[in-house]
Structure formats: C-alpha cells, structure tokens
Design a protein around this motif. Sequence first.
Motif, PDB file in Angstrom:
ATOM      1  N   PRO A 289       0.751  -1.205  -0.023  1.00  0.00           N
ATOM      2  CA  PRO A 289      -0.170  -0.002  -0.002  1.00  0.00           C
ATOM      3  C   PRO A 289       0.932   1.250   0.179  1.00  0.00           C
ATOM      4  O   PRO A 289       1.852   1.406   0.681  1.00  0.00           O
TER       5      PRO A 289
ATOM      6  N   SER B 172       3.700   2.693   3.080  1.00  0.00           N
ATOM      7  CA  SER B 172       3.841   1.881   3.896  1.00  0.00           C
ATOM      8  C   SER B 172       5.256   1.540   4.201  1.00  0.00           C
ATOM      9  O   SER B 172       5.850   0.719   4.670  1.00  0.00           O
TER      10      SER B 172
ATOM     11  N   GLU C 230      -5.428  -0.712   3.738  1.00  0.00           N
ATOM     12  CA  GLU C 230      -5.421   0.663   3.229  1.00  0.00           C
ATOM     13  C   GLU C 230      -6.991   1.045   3.539  1.00  0.00           C
ATOM     14  O   GLU C 230      -7.899   0.501   2.678  1.00  0.00           O
TER      15      GLU C 230
ATOM     16  N   HIS D 224      -8.581   6.446   1.127  1.00  0.00           N
ATOM     17  CA  HIS D 224      -7.396   6.762   0.129  1.00  0.00           C
ATOM     18  C   HIS D 224      -7.997   7.933  -0.725  1.00  0.00           C
ATOM     19  O   HIS D 224      -9.202   7.901  -1.157  1.00  0.00           O
TER      20      HIS D 224
ATOM     21  N   ASN E 201      -4.054   8.647   2.621  1.00  0.00           N
ATOM     22  CA  ASN E 201      -4.612   7.543   3.156  1.00  0.00           C
ATOM     23  C   ASN E 201      -4.338   7.309   4.553  1.00  0.00           C
ATOM     24  O   ASN E 201      -3.553   7.982   5.347  1.00  0.00           O
TER      25      ASN E 201
ATOM     26  N   LEU F  24      -3.555   3.742   7.221  1.00  0.00           N
ATOM     27  CA  LEU F  24      -3.188   2.362   7.056  1.00  0.00           C
ATOM     28  C   LEU F  24      -3.501   1.811   8.503  1.00  0.00           C
ATOM     29  O   LEU F  24      -3.266   2.325   9.560  1.00  0.00           O
TER      30      LEU F  24
END
Length: 207
Positions: free
Chosen positions: A100, A103, A153, A156, A170, A172
């Motif tokens: 993602p 990350s 995710e 976004h 985004n 996580l």
Amino acid sequence: MWLQYNKIENLRLAIAQIDGLVIQPNEVFSFWYLVGNPTKQRGFQLGMVLDNGKVSTGYGGGLCQLANLIYWMTLHSPLSVKERWRHSYDVFPDVNRTLPFGSGATVSYNYIDLQIENKTPHQYQLCLWLTDEHLCRAIHSDMESHYRYEIVEKNHLISGPVAGKYMRQNQLFRKICDRHTNQLLDEELITENCALMMYAPLLSAGK
C-alpha cells in the motif's frame, strides 16, 4: 544501472551491522545507531537518494529500501514502532507497486531515524540477507506467535490540483487475527499518510 549495483553494496554493508540482532525486552532498535554514518571512507557508494522529491545521488543511497523492509517486518510482529518518518513526496506511480501507498519509512543520517521498541517479555531476532535478486528477511522469537497480521489501506484520497500539484492521502490499519482460527481480534490505526505527488495522477484525454 550503476546506481543499482551501488545500492546493493550499500545494502550489504548495512545488513552486516543488523543481521542477527536480538532485540531484548524493553530495548529499542535504532537504524542509524547500528548502521552508522554511511560515508565513502566506510565503503559506502554513491546511490540514488530523494531530496525534496527530486532524484539525486549520495553516499549510502538506497538504504531507505532496508528501512522500508524493517518497518514492514515490524508491522507484522508484536514489536512497536517508536519512531518512523513517512515520505513527504510520492515520486513514482503505482505501476508494479505491491504494498500500500505510505507503507515505507524514510531515513536520513542522523536525524531521521527508524526506531523499533520491544515492549513484550520475549526476545526478537532480526535476520536479513541478500540473494542475487532479492532482499530477504525473517523475524525469530523465543515464543511461538499466536497471531497473524494484515495491513489494509482505507480512506485513500487524491486532491487538487493546487498550483498544478496533487496531494495523496490515506490511512493504514493493522488487523490482528488469531493465527489458528483467522478470527479478527483487533484492528488499529497505524499511520496517516500525506504526500505531494510528483507525477500526474490522471490520464490525458484520449490516452
């Protein structure tokens, strides 16, 4: 291509300082404390670095790939992230991206560090190695894990343009599941990312 070969040498030198490290209970792992200053005198080569969203070269270039991997390993273990800095720029499109957006973890000697803390009562060993094609990793512990971790995710968003630039955002989350039954036990917010996109996010008309 020479930058790629130099990055491999930089990774080899850094891995030699970390591979096999055991993080004891209540200990903190520091990327730069272990790797040290990536200077020419220590054998580090010129590699690709990102400076304010622009591709450049610098000694030790490419070590962010190792920091990215250690951060990703940590998210899939009971270890805790004490210090992590996100990338401020999204430089490359999603073609061939397997993880993602957001990350990874950026590092820059010696003030932008990656630090991992062991808040558990167990030992965790970091194992890292290079093959002809891959940077590989494993985490070993003196206690069998009962959990499985998954990074997902959410939310976004690409916004803009403002002054011709787009922003990408985004969140996580980490799902913690029972390793044997796959039952979801917990879901926690890991990080919120926001980066300035250095490429056009939309296709032109007729493309």
